[in-house]
Design an enzyme around this catalytic site. Structure first.
Site, PDB file in Angstrom:
ATOM      1  N   ASP A  49     -21.030 -48.342  34.273  1.00 54.00           N
ATOM      2  CA  ASP A  49     -19.820 -47.778  34.873  1.00 54.00           C
ATOM      3  C   ASP A  49     -19.736 -48.073  36.371  1.00 54.00           C
ATOM      4  O   ASP A  49     -20.700 -48.556  36.991  1.00 54.00           O
ATOM      5  CB  ASP A  49     -19.752 -46.260  34.623  1.00 54.00           C
ATOM      6  CG  ASP A  49     -21.120 -45.572  34.716  1.00 54.00           C
ATOM      7  OD1 ASP A  49     -22.020 -46.116  35.382  1.00 54.00           O
ATOM      8  OD2 ASP A  49     -21.276 -44.509  34.114  1.00 54.00           O
ATOM      9  N   ASN A  58     -23.154 -32.236  31.562  1.00 50.15           N
ATOM     10  CA  ASN A  58     -22.189 -31.839  30.527  1.00 50.15           C
ATOM     11  C   ASN A  58     -22.331 -32.692  29.257  1.00 50.15           C
ATOM     12  O   ASN A  58     -21.465 -32.664  28.395  1.00 50.15           O
ATOM     13  CB  ASN A  58     -20.755 -31.938  31.082  1.00 50.15           C
ATOM     14  CG  ASN A  58     -20.395 -33.361  31.502  1.00 50.15           C
ATOM     15  OD1 ASN A  58     -21.200 -34.293  31.329  1.00 50.15           O
ATOM     16  ND2 ASN A  58     -19.199 -33.543  32.032  1.00 50.15           N
ATOM     17  N   HIS A  72     -22.384 -36.008  29.147  1.00 50.51           N
ATOM     18  CA  HIS A  72     -21.735 -37.323  29.160  1.00 50.51           C
ATOM     19  C   HIS A  72     -22.772 -38.453  29.144  1.00 50.51           C
ATOM     20  O   HIS A  72     -23.899 -38.293  29.611  1.00 50.51           O
ATOM     21  CB  HIS A  72     -20.731 -37.478  30.318  1.00 50.51           C
ATOM     22  CG  HIS A  72     -21.330 -37.638  31.690  1.00 50.51           C
ATOM     23  ND1 HIS A  72     -20.723 -37.151  32.825  1.00 50.51           N
ATOM     24  CD2 HIS A  72     -22.465 -38.256  32.136  1.00 50.51           C
ATOM     25  CE1 HIS A  72     -21.448 -37.456  33.878  1.00 50.51           C
ATOM     26  NE2 HIS A  72     -22.512 -38.126  33.487  1.00 50.51           N
ATOM     27  N   GLU A 119     -16.730 -38.605  29.252  1.00 47.01           N
ATOM     28  CA  GLU A 119     -16.768 -37.167  29.483  1.00 47.01           C
ATOM     29  C   GLU A 119     -16.457 -36.412  28.188  1.00 47.01           C
ATOM     30  O   GLU A 119     -15.909 -36.997  27.246  1.00 47.01           O
ATOM     31  CB  GLU A 119     -15.718 -36.809  30.549  1.00 47.01           C
ATOM     32  CG  GLU A 119     -15.964 -37.455  31.908  1.00 47.01           C
ATOM     33  CD  GLU A 119     -17.049 -36.771  32.732  1.00 47.01           C
ATOM     34  OE1 GLU A 119     -18.029 -36.262  32.141  1.00 47.01           O
ATOM     35  OE2 GLU A 119     -16.924 -36.757  33.959  1.00 47.01           O
TER      36      GLU A 119
HETATM   37  C1  F6R Z   1     -24.723 -43.558  35.390  1.00 43.26           C
HETATM   38  C2  F6R Z   1     -24.152 -42.885  34.247  1.00 43.26           C
HETATM   39  C3  F6R Z   1     -24.247 -41.411  34.063  1.00 43.26           C
HETATM   40  C4  F6R Z   1     -25.591 -40.823  34.486  1.00 43.26           C
HETATM   41  C5  F6R Z   1     -25.559 -39.298  34.355  1.00 43.26           C
HETATM   42  C6  F6R Z   1     -26.856 -38.665  34.814  1.00 43.26           C
HETATM   43  O1  F6R Z   1     -24.494 -44.947  35.323  1.00 43.26           O
HETATM   44  O2  F6R Z   1     -23.576 -43.535  33.447  1.00 43.26           O
HETATM   45  O3  F6R Z   1     -23.992 -41.086  32.714  1.00 43.26           O
HETATM   46  O4  F6R Z   1     -26.600 -41.356  33.686  1.00 43.26           O
HETATM   47  O5  F6R Z   1     -24.516 -38.783  35.100  1.00 43.26           O
HETATM   48  O6  F6R Z   1     -26.988 -38.855  36.184  1.00 43.26           O
HETATM   49  P1  F6R Z   1     -28.326 -38.442  36.955  1.00 43.26           P
HETATM   50  O7  F6R Z   1     -29.365 -39.359  36.451  1.00 43.26           O
HETATM   51  O8  F6R Z   1     -28.010 -38.667  38.392  1.00 43.26           O
HETATM   52  O9  F6R Z   1     -28.579 -37.013  36.598  1.00 43.26           O
END
Ligand code: F6R
Length: 243
Positions: free
Chosen positions: A67, A136, A138, A143
């Site tokens: 992303d 959450n 995701h 989301e």
């Molecule tokens: C990042 C992504 C997100 C993260 C998620 C957890 O490329 O796609 O899904 O993996 O938000 O983020 P952290 O590791 O910062 O808790």
């Protein structure tokens, strides 16, 4: 599904590094799906170490990131391109032109996402998809929703994601409100998925994702249906798992 419970974050990073390292070693032309965020930083350090000390060779690897934030160019220190360069790509011998992220500043972001799916398809799909998981549930920036969205697409970030990611910015007001993300099709078609999760804050949603019903309100729950899922989590994230 395989679940590997580790003592702490460092051990999680080493175990996940061994798994990705083995993929690279066994299929030197692998297509890797990569993630950003705080969770994979230790894993990326480990891959850099393996490259330097154990001759792990990335010269034929192709990478596609999950992303990118809308509105941030690749030079912006908050962009995911910048993050990837800093934490992994500049420190291994991957051919830079084989590293891909969607552009968050493309004129037509939906077209950018559709083209990204075509580029991945042209490489035969993803061999190993690395995922972190949001508070959450995701994965990528898919989301909680009423539907699982297959194609890569433009997404409005939820307020919980904006709040969670504010720690990387000057404040919640600075976090972009939209992103482009890989959809569920590429994630589910990846030959292998490696999900890494750390910390008590994600334990309950991780349990729901792995043991609850499969529902787009808990996006990671779809991974229960993946044919080759490995979850590596630390003791805090997997305190509930007795297996
Ligand atoms: C990042 C992504 C997100 C993260 C998620 C957890 O490329 O796609 O899904 O993996 O938000 O983020 P952290 O590791 O910062 O808790």
């Amino acid at each position: 599904m395989r679940i590997i419970k580790t003592k702490d974050y460092d051990q999680m990073s080493r175990v996940a590094g061994d798994i990705m390292g083995a993929q690279v070693r066994l299929k030197p032309r692998s297509v890797l799906g990569l993630a950003t965020g705080s969770t994979p930083i230790g894993l990326y350090k480990e891959l850099v170490r393996k490259h330097r000390e154990e001759y792990l060779d990335f010269s034929q690897i192709i990478s596609f990131n999950l992303d990118e934030y809308v509105g941030l160019s690749s030079e912006d220190p908050q962009s995911y391109r910048y993050f990837m360069d800093k934490h992994l790509l500049k420190d291994i011998n991957i051919a830079y032109e084989n590293t891909h992220l969607m552009s968050g500043v493309a004129d037509d972001l939906e077209a950018e996402a559709a083209n990204y799916d075509r580029m991945i398809d042209a490489q035969g799909g993803i061999d190993m998809q690395l995922l972190g998981m949001g508070n959450n549930g995701h994965i990528g920036f898919n989301e909680p929703e009423e539907h699982f969205i297959g194609p890569s697409h433009l997404v409005n970030l939820s307020s919980s994601t904006i709040d969670a990611n504010a720690r990387f910015f000057a404040g919640p007001g600075e976090v972009p409100k939209q992103a482009v993300t890989l959809g569920f099709r590429q994630i589910m078609q990846a030959k292998k998925v490696l999900l890494i999760v750390s910390g008590r804050a994600k334990a309950d949603v991780l349990r729901k994702a792995l043991e609850g019903s499969v529902h787009p309100r808990v996006p990671a729950s779809i991974l229960q249906l993946h044919r080759d899922l490995t979850v590596v989590g630390d003791e805090e994230a997997l305190y509930w798992y007795k297996g």
